[in-house]
Design a protein around this motif. Structure first.
Motif, PDB file in Angstrom:
ATOM      1  N   PRO A 140      32.781  39.575  48.474  1.00  0.00           N
ATOM      2  CA  PRO A 140      31.940  40.381  47.607  1.00  0.00           C
ATOM      3  C   PRO A 140      32.396  40.274  46.154  1.00  0.00           C
ATOM      4  CG  PRO A 140      33.376  41.760  48.971  1.00  0.00           C
ATOM      5  CD  PRO A 140      33.770  40.358  49.209  1.00  0.00           C
ATOM      6  N   VAL A 141      31.426  39.985  45.284  1.00  0.00           N
ATOM      7  CA  VAL A 141      31.735  39.758  43.869  1.00  0.00           C
ATOM      8  C   VAL A 141      31.441  41.025  43.065  1.00  0.00           C
ATOM      9  CG1 VAL A 141      31.100  38.394  41.835  1.00  0.00           C
ATOM     10  CG2 VAL A 141      31.336  37.287  44.065  1.00  0.00           C
ATOM     11  N   MET A 142      32.439  41.514  42.338  1.00  0.00           N
ATOM     12  CA  MET A 142      32.280  42.766  41.592  1.00  0.00           C
ATOM     13  C   MET A 142      32.290  42.559  40.077  1.00  0.00           C
ATOM     14  SD  MET A 142      35.851  44.205  43.071  1.00  0.00           S
ATOM     15  CE  MET A 142      35.927  45.722  42.139  1.00  0.00           C
ATOM     16  N   LYS A 143      32.463  41.318  39.641  1.00  0.00           N
ATOM     17  CA  LYS A 143      32.370  40.990  38.216  1.00  0.00           C
ATOM     18  C   LYS A 143      31.960  39.526  38.151  1.00  0.00           C
ATOM     19  CE  LYS A 143      35.339  40.351  34.523  1.00  0.00           C
ATOM     20  NZ  LYS A 143      36.739  40.006  34.334  1.00  0.00           N
ATOM     21  N   LEU A 144      31.059  39.180  37.220  1.00  0.00           N
ATOM     22  CA  LEU A 144      30.632  37.778  37.138  1.00  0.00           C
ATOM     23  C   LEU A 144      30.251  37.466  35.701  1.00  0.00           C
ATOM     24  CD1 LEU A 144      28.442  35.865  39.672  1.00  0.00           C
ATOM     25  CD2 LEU A 144      27.925  35.678  37.259  1.00  0.00           C
ATOM     26  N   GLU A 145      30.981  36.536  35.107  1.00  0.00           N
ATOM     27  CA  GLU A 145      30.668  36.108  33.744  1.00  0.00           C
ATOM     28  C   GLU A 145      30.488  34.594  33.687  1.00  0.00           C
ATOM     29  OE1 GLU A 145      33.770  38.121  31.657  1.00  0.00           O
ATOM     30  OE2 GLU A 145      32.532  39.928  31.834  1.00  0.00           O
ATOM     31  N   VAL A 146      29.505  34.157  32.894  1.00  0.00           N
ATOM     32  CA  VAL A 146      29.230  32.729  32.788  1.00  0.00           C
ATOM     33  C   VAL A 146      29.634  32.258  31.394  1.00  0.00           C
ATOM     34  CG1 VAL A 146      27.455  30.937  32.927  1.00  0.00           C
ATOM     35  CG2 VAL A 146      27.288  32.964  34.383  1.00  0.00           C
ATOM     36  N   ASP A 147      30.442  31.185  31.366  1.00  0.00           N
ATOM     37  CA  ASP A 147      30.895  30.632  30.094  1.00  0.00           C
ATOM     38  C   ASP A 147      30.690  29.119  30.184  1.00  0.00           C
ATOM     39  OD1 ASP A 147      32.167  29.922  27.816  1.00  0.00           O
ATOM     40  OD2 ASP A 147      34.161  30.646  28.403  1.00  0.00           O
ATOM     41  N   GLY A 148      29.608  28.619  29.602  1.00  0.00           N
ATOM     42  CA  GLY A 148      29.261  27.201  29.768  1.00  0.00           C
ATOM     43  C   GLY A 148      28.936  26.948  31.227  1.00  0.00           C
ATOM     44  N   ASP A 149      29.643  25.992  31.850  1.00  0.00           N
ATOM     45  CA  ASP A 149      29.372  25.772  33.282  1.00  0.00           C
ATOM     46  C   ASP A 149      30.457  26.410  34.157  1.00  0.00           C
ATOM     47  OD1 ASP A 149      31.445  24.082  32.746  1.00  0.00           O
ATOM     48  OD2 ASP A 149      30.613  22.361  33.845  1.00  0.00           O
ATOM     49  N   THR A 150      31.285  27.259  33.543  1.00  0.00           N
ATOM     50  CA  THR A 150      32.338  27.932  34.304  1.00  0.00           C
ATOM     51  C   THR A 150      31.933  29.378  34.593  1.00  0.00           C
ATOM     52  OG1 THR A 150      33.994  26.570  33.230  1.00  0.00           O
ATOM     53  CG2 THR A 150      34.798  28.590  34.258  1.00  0.00           C
ATOM     54  N   VAL A 151      32.164  29.804  35.828  1.00  0.00           N
ATOM     55  CA  VAL A 151      31.868  31.185  36.196  1.00  0.00           C
ATOM     56  C   VAL A 151      33.183  31.881  36.509  1.00  0.00           C
ATOM     57  CG1 VAL A 151      30.540  32.681  37.735  1.00  0.00           C
ATOM     58  CG2 VAL A 151      29.692  30.410  37.191  1.00  0.00           C
ATOM     59  N   LYS A 152      33.405  33.022  35.849  1.00  0.00           N
ATOM     60  CA  LYS A 152      34.616  33.803  36.133  1.00  0.00           C
ATOM     61  C   LYS A 152      34.194  35.037  36.902  1.00  0.00           C
ATOM     62  CE  LYS A 152      37.365  32.170  32.347  1.00  0.00           C
ATOM     63  NZ  LYS A 152      37.750  32.309  30.973  1.00  0.00           N
ATOM     64  N   MET A 153      34.793  35.194  38.071  1.00  0.00           N
ATOM     65  CA  MET A 153      34.396  36.310  38.931  1.00  0.00           C
ATOM     66  C   MET A 153      35.606  37.146  39.328  1.00  0.00           C
ATOM     67  SD  MET A 153      31.975  34.172  41.526  1.00  0.00           S
ATOM     68  CE  MET A 153      32.812  32.640  41.210  1.00  0.00           C
ATOM     69  N   ALA A 154      35.343  38.412  39.696  1.00  0.00           N
ATOM     70  CA  ALA A 154      36.361  39.192  40.396  1.00  0.00           C
ATOM     71  C   ALA A 154      35.809  39.431  41.783  1.00  0.00           C
ATOM     72  CB  ALA A 154      36.623  40.505  39.687  1.00  0.00           C
ATOM     73  N   ARG A 155      36.606  39.112  42.775  1.00  0.00           N
ATOM     74  CA  ARG A 155      36.162  39.263  44.157  1.00  0.00           C
ATOM     75  C   ARG A 155      36.973  40.382  44.788  1.00  0.00           C
ATOM     76  NH1 ARG A 155      38.129  37.133  48.835  1.00  0.00           N
ATOM     77  NH2 ARG A 155      36.592  37.352  50.486  1.00  0.00           N
ATOM     78  N   GLU A 156      36.302  41.287  45.498  1.00  0.00           N
ATOM     79  CA  GLU A 156      37.049  42.387  46.112  1.00  0.00           C
ATOM     80  C   GLU A 156      37.832  41.881  47.321  1.00  0.00           C
ATOM     81  OE1 GLU A 156      35.916  46.732  46.348  1.00  0.00           O
ATOM     82  OE2 GLU A 156      35.545  46.085  48.405  1.00  0.00           O
ATOM     83  N   ILE A 157      39.097  42.277  47.385  1.00  0.00           N
ATOM     84  CA  ILE A 157      39.880  42.012  48.590  1.00  0.00           C
ATOM     85  C   ILE A 157      40.396  43.370  49.054  1.00  0.00           C
ATOM     86  CG2 ILE A 157      40.538  39.629  48.101  1.00  0.00           C
ATOM     87  CD1 ILE A 157      43.173  40.727  46.936  1.00  0.00           C
ATOM     88  N   GLU A 158      40.866  43.470  50.264  1.00  0.00           N
ATOM     89  CA  GLU A 158      41.316  44.758  50.754  1.00  0.00           C
ATOM     90  C   GLU A 158      42.408  45.314  49.837  1.00  0.00           C
ATOM     91  OE1 GLU A 158      40.483  43.179  54.596  1.00  0.00           O
ATOM     92  OE2 GLU A 158      38.796  43.773  53.380  1.00  0.00           O
ATOM     93  N   GLY A 159      42.156  46.505  49.275  1.00  0.00           N
ATOM     94  CA  GLY A 159      43.147  47.156  48.443  1.00  0.00           C
ATOM     95  C   GLY A 159      43.305  46.548  47.058  1.00  0.00           C
ATOM     96  N   GLY A 160      42.322  45.842  46.562  1.00  0.00           N
ATOM     97  CA  GLY A 160      42.439  45.299  45.214  1.00  0.00           C
ATOM     98  C   GLY A 160      41.377  44.272  44.926  1.00  0.00           C
ATOM     99  N   LYS A 161      41.685  43.368  43.995  1.00  0.00           N
ATOM    100  CA  LYS A 161      40.706  42.326  43.686  1.00  0.00           C
ATOM    101  C   LYS A 161      41.416  41.043  43.274  1.00  0.00           C
ATOM    102  CE  LYS A 161      40.182  44.315  39.124  1.00  0.00           C
ATOM    103  NZ  LYS A 161      39.456  45.297  38.357  1.00  0.00           N
ATOM    104  N   GLU A 162      40.703  39.927  43.354  1.00  0.00           N
ATOM    105  CA  GLU A 162      41.269  38.680  42.862  1.00  0.00           C
ATOM    106  C   GLU A 162      40.300  38.068  41.862  1.00  0.00           C
ATOM    107  OE1 GLU A 162      41.975  36.600  46.561  1.00  0.00           O
ATOM    108  OE2 GLU A 162      39.912  35.964  46.714  1.00  0.00           O
ATOM    109  N   GLN A 163      40.857  37.398  40.870  1.00  0.00           N
ATOM    110  CA  GLN A 163      40.037  36.721  39.868  1.00  0.00           C
ATOM    111  C   GLN A 163      39.814  35.291  40.359  1.00  0.00           C
ATOM    112  OE1 GLN A 163      39.109  38.682  37.361  1.00  0.00           O
ATOM    113  NE2 GLN A 163      40.540  40.325  37.891  1.00  0.00           N
ATOM    114  N   VAL A 164      38.564  34.871  40.341  1.00  0.00           N
ATOM    115  CA  VAL A 164      38.235  33.531  40.837  1.00  0.00           C
ATOM    116  C   VAL A 164      37.444  32.786  39.771  1.00  0.00           C
ATOM    117  CG1 VAL A 164      37.316  32.243  42.805  1.00  0.00           C
ATOM    118  CG2 VAL A 164      37.812  34.659  43.061  1.00  0.00           C
ATOM    119  N   GLU A 165      37.707  31.501  39.657  1.00  0.00           N
ATOM    120  CA  GLU A 165      36.962  30.672  38.721  1.00  0.00           C
ATOM    121  C   GLU A 165      36.304  29.532  39.472  1.00  0.00           C
ATOM    122  OE1 GLU A 165      39.505  30.699  34.926  1.00  0.00           O
ATOM    123  OE2 GLU A 165      38.502  28.744  34.997  1.00  0.00           O
ATOM    124  N   ALA A 166      35.062  29.244  39.135  1.00  0.00           N
ATOM    125  CA  ALA A 166      34.371  28.117  39.779  1.00  0.00           C
ATOM    126  C   ALA A 166      33.324  27.572  38.824  1.00  0.00           C
ATOM    127  CB  ALA A 166      33.719  28.589  41.075  1.00  0.00           C
TER     128      ALA A 166
END
Ligand SMILES: Cc1cc2nc3c(=O)[nH]c(=O)nc-3n(C[C@H](O)[C@H](O)[C@H](O)COP(=O)(O)OP(=O)(O)OC[C@H]3O[C@@H](n4cnc5c(N)ncnc54)[C@H](O)[C@@H]3O)c2cc1C
Lengths: 245, 322
Positions: A140-166
């Motif tokens: 589940p994605v709780m933050k999503l920003e687009v910068d050129g062709d890069t997407v920066k997301m925060a994904r919910e994990i149990e008890g916190g979140k992780e930042q993901v780039e794709a």
């Protein structure tokens, strides 16, 4: 930027859930249908991204004609056009196949949807579409920003979140607090009436599951009230009667 | 034909829900005469942790120790599980319902051409076809679901089966799988975790506070009770919306769904969307000053009273029990 948002048409969150026809059909009587709450987050973020980056925003629903008011509401919130795949959404594989079929011929940069529907709670469609299209999917994605062709997301994990780039293109199953829900204004509602809503016939009938009957949980017993000046009694009951301490 | 169970871990410890999935797999194998139950761990997990899958019912544990799999990269996990599933000739994949599990299982359903059923609450009924009962409408109903494909993926809801702890020690075998760059299309750049806390979705006891607590400065009362009970803390949606508590503590339909043995709700009205996240709890205790609060209808035990008065007394009473 070409964005597709897939929305579900689901009973309002306060609906009383009941079934008819020997527990084989959902009882729509007196039930109000809404855009799935998680899909509403996806749509709200897509509207913001379109405002920021330009491009187009299409909404899609797999459903029969009664889902059109839900699609019109999405148009009023800010989508440019809508696609309705004219079929009862039989199961998640069926829905995923319809979405993948449309996506294949339209080349979307970003496909957003809710993390799960609130009727069947499967949380499967985003991943299935991703696999069918050979595209990365995140949820589940709780933050999503687009910068050129890069997407920066925060994904919910149990008890916190992780930042993901794709990189684009990708699929995200969204949830709060990705954006504030948008409420349609009068101008949106007026313009939604004339925005294009295309009806497409389903392309692939494959299903992987089917529901044979529905059941309701057994009725809950009455609450045992304990006097506020006697909390020791509550602790004793939790230990000896409920056996949870 | 065997059953493969996908194990999730948190900081190297195999999750309890995954061990429940192993126990479900074992009960399924016993019921259907389906052969071995093989558990699969991905990434850095200690051997002693993996061996727990044996006690929970697995006859063998496979371990792909590739460091890159320690984080839950959805596509890479799906590729790894699919390869192992095919290589052992499995017929069913069992896993715990979770945000990572759902995402991985969805991709696997397509890769393995399998029927995926999520939120499974019982063993399948095979007296006529293959029917699985799953929870739907956020816990407000169940659907008996006919599984039509030969390969099956079952994502089991927390607390739906008893965790088996009397199985034998299982040997852990290290294996490797083929992963391509495309499987790592998403790069995890940082992880923020609530340090030292008990994870809410996994907790056996949860103490939650609502708007009735009046402000973040009063959360000490919730934390003290949670500490005495060894519980995780949760909250209602407006509480996280206003920023009194972090978002990942928000329980309910749009937040975390919990299924603890004991759920204590303090100063929460019990709106239907909140109840949707807690209705799988075994026992619910409600403290609210309004006797008409809807939460009392969903509760097993209740105290009508002011949280500021009741909570400190309750914390003392729990302390005295020890
Ligand atoms: C689509 C949708 C999704 C939603 N999803 C969620 C969700 O996931 N989770 C969620 O929680 N909500 C959700 N909500 C919101 C939900 O409808 C309620 O607004 C929310 O749960 C109310 O939170 P509350 O009980 O803390 O606050 P309130 O409704 O303000 O209730 C506070 C309660 O505290 C009691 N109280 C006040 N003072 C004291 C005191 N001193 N001592 C004891 N009791 C006291 C009051 O009697 C009252 O019952 C959703 C809403 C919508 C529309």
């Amino acid at each position: 930027m070409k964005i597709l948002v897939c929305i579900t048409h689901v009973p309002d969150t306060t609906s009383k859930i009941q079934f008819t026809d020997n527990n084989t059909k959902f009882d729509k009587n007196g039930v109000q249908f809404i855009i799935g709450p998680y899909d509403d987050y996806a749509l709200a973020r897509a509207v913001e991204l379109k405002e920021q980056l330009g491009g187009s925003l299409t909404v899609l629903n797999v459903g029969e004609v009664d889902t059109e008011p839900t699609l019109r509401k999405a148009l009023a919130i800010g989508a440019d056009d809508a696609i309705r795949i004219n079929a009862h959404p039989k199961d998640s594989l069926f829905v995923a196949n319809q979405i993948a079929q449309i996506a294949k011929s339209n080349g979307y940069d970003l496909i957003l949807m809710g993390r799960e529907s609130i009727d069947f709670n499967g949380g499967m469609v985003h991943g299935m579409v991703g696999e069918l299209l050979g595209m990365p999917s995140f949820s589940p994605v709780m933050k999503l920003e687009v910068d050129g062709d890069t997407v920066k997301m925060a994904r919910e994990i149990e008890g916190g979140k992780e930042q993901v780039e794709a990189k684009l293109p990708l699929i995200a199953g969204c949830q709060e607090p990705i954006a504030e829900w948008k409420i349609p204004n009068m101008r949106g509602i007026m313009s939604a009436r004339t925005k294009p809503l295309q009806v497409v016939e389903p392309s692939n009938d494959e299903v992987a599951t089917s529901v044979s009957t529905f059941q309701l949980p057994p009725a809950k017993g009455a609450v045992k009230l304990i006097d506020k000046d006697n909390v020791d009694e509550l602790v004793k009951l939790l230990k000896n009667e409920a056996k949870v301490l | 034909m065997s059953i493969l169970v996908y194990l999730e871990h948190a900081d190297g410890a195999v999750k309890k829900t995954s061990l429940e999935a192993v126990s479900y797999g074992k009960a399924l194998a016993d019921k259907l005469g389906a052969g071995d139950v093989i558990a699969l761990g991905l990434g850095s997990i200690a051997e002693a942790e993996l061996a727990k899958a044996g006690t929970a019912g697995a006859s063998k544990v496979l371990h792909v120790s590739d460091e890159r799999l320690t984080a839950g990269i959805i596509q890479a996990h799906a590729t790894a599980v699919a390869e192992v599933y095919k290589s052992i000739g499995a017929s069913t994949l069992v896993l715990a319902k979770s945000s990572l599990g759902d995402a991985v299982a969805a991709r696997l359903a397509v890769k393995l051409d399998a029927s995926l059923v999520s939120n499974v609450v019982e063993l399948p009924d095979t007296s006529a076809g293959y029917q699985v009962k799953r929870s739907i409408y956020t816990g407000k109903a169940f659907a008996v679901t006919e599984v039509t494909k030969e390969h099956k993926i079952l994502a089991v809801k927390k607390n739906a089966v008893d965790l088996k702890t009397d199985g034998a020690a299982a040997a852990v075998e290290i294996i490797s799988v083929n992963l391509s760059d495309a499987d790592f299309a998403g790069k995890i750049t940082a992880t923020d975790k609530a340090e030292g806390d008990i994870l809410l979705p996994e907790a056996d006891i949860v103490v939650s506070g609502g708007r009735g607590l009046k402000g973040p400065e009063n959360w000490g009362m919730i934390e003290s009770l949670a500490k005495e009970l060894g519980a995780a803390t949760g909250c209602s949606k407006p509480v996280s919306d206003i920023g009194w508590r972090p978002h990942h503590e928000h329980v309910g339909q749009t937040g975390v769904k919990v299924a603890p043995t004991l759920y204590v709700a303090v100063g929460i009205s019990g709106a239907i969307q909140h109840l949707a996240g807690v209705n799988s709890s075994k026992c619910i205790v409600v403290i609210n000053k309004d006797p008409e609060a809807p939460f009392f209808k969903a509760a097993d035990y209740g105290i009508v009273g002011d949280a500021f008065e009741v909570l400190p007394k309750l914390t003392e009473a729990v302390k005295a029990l020890k």
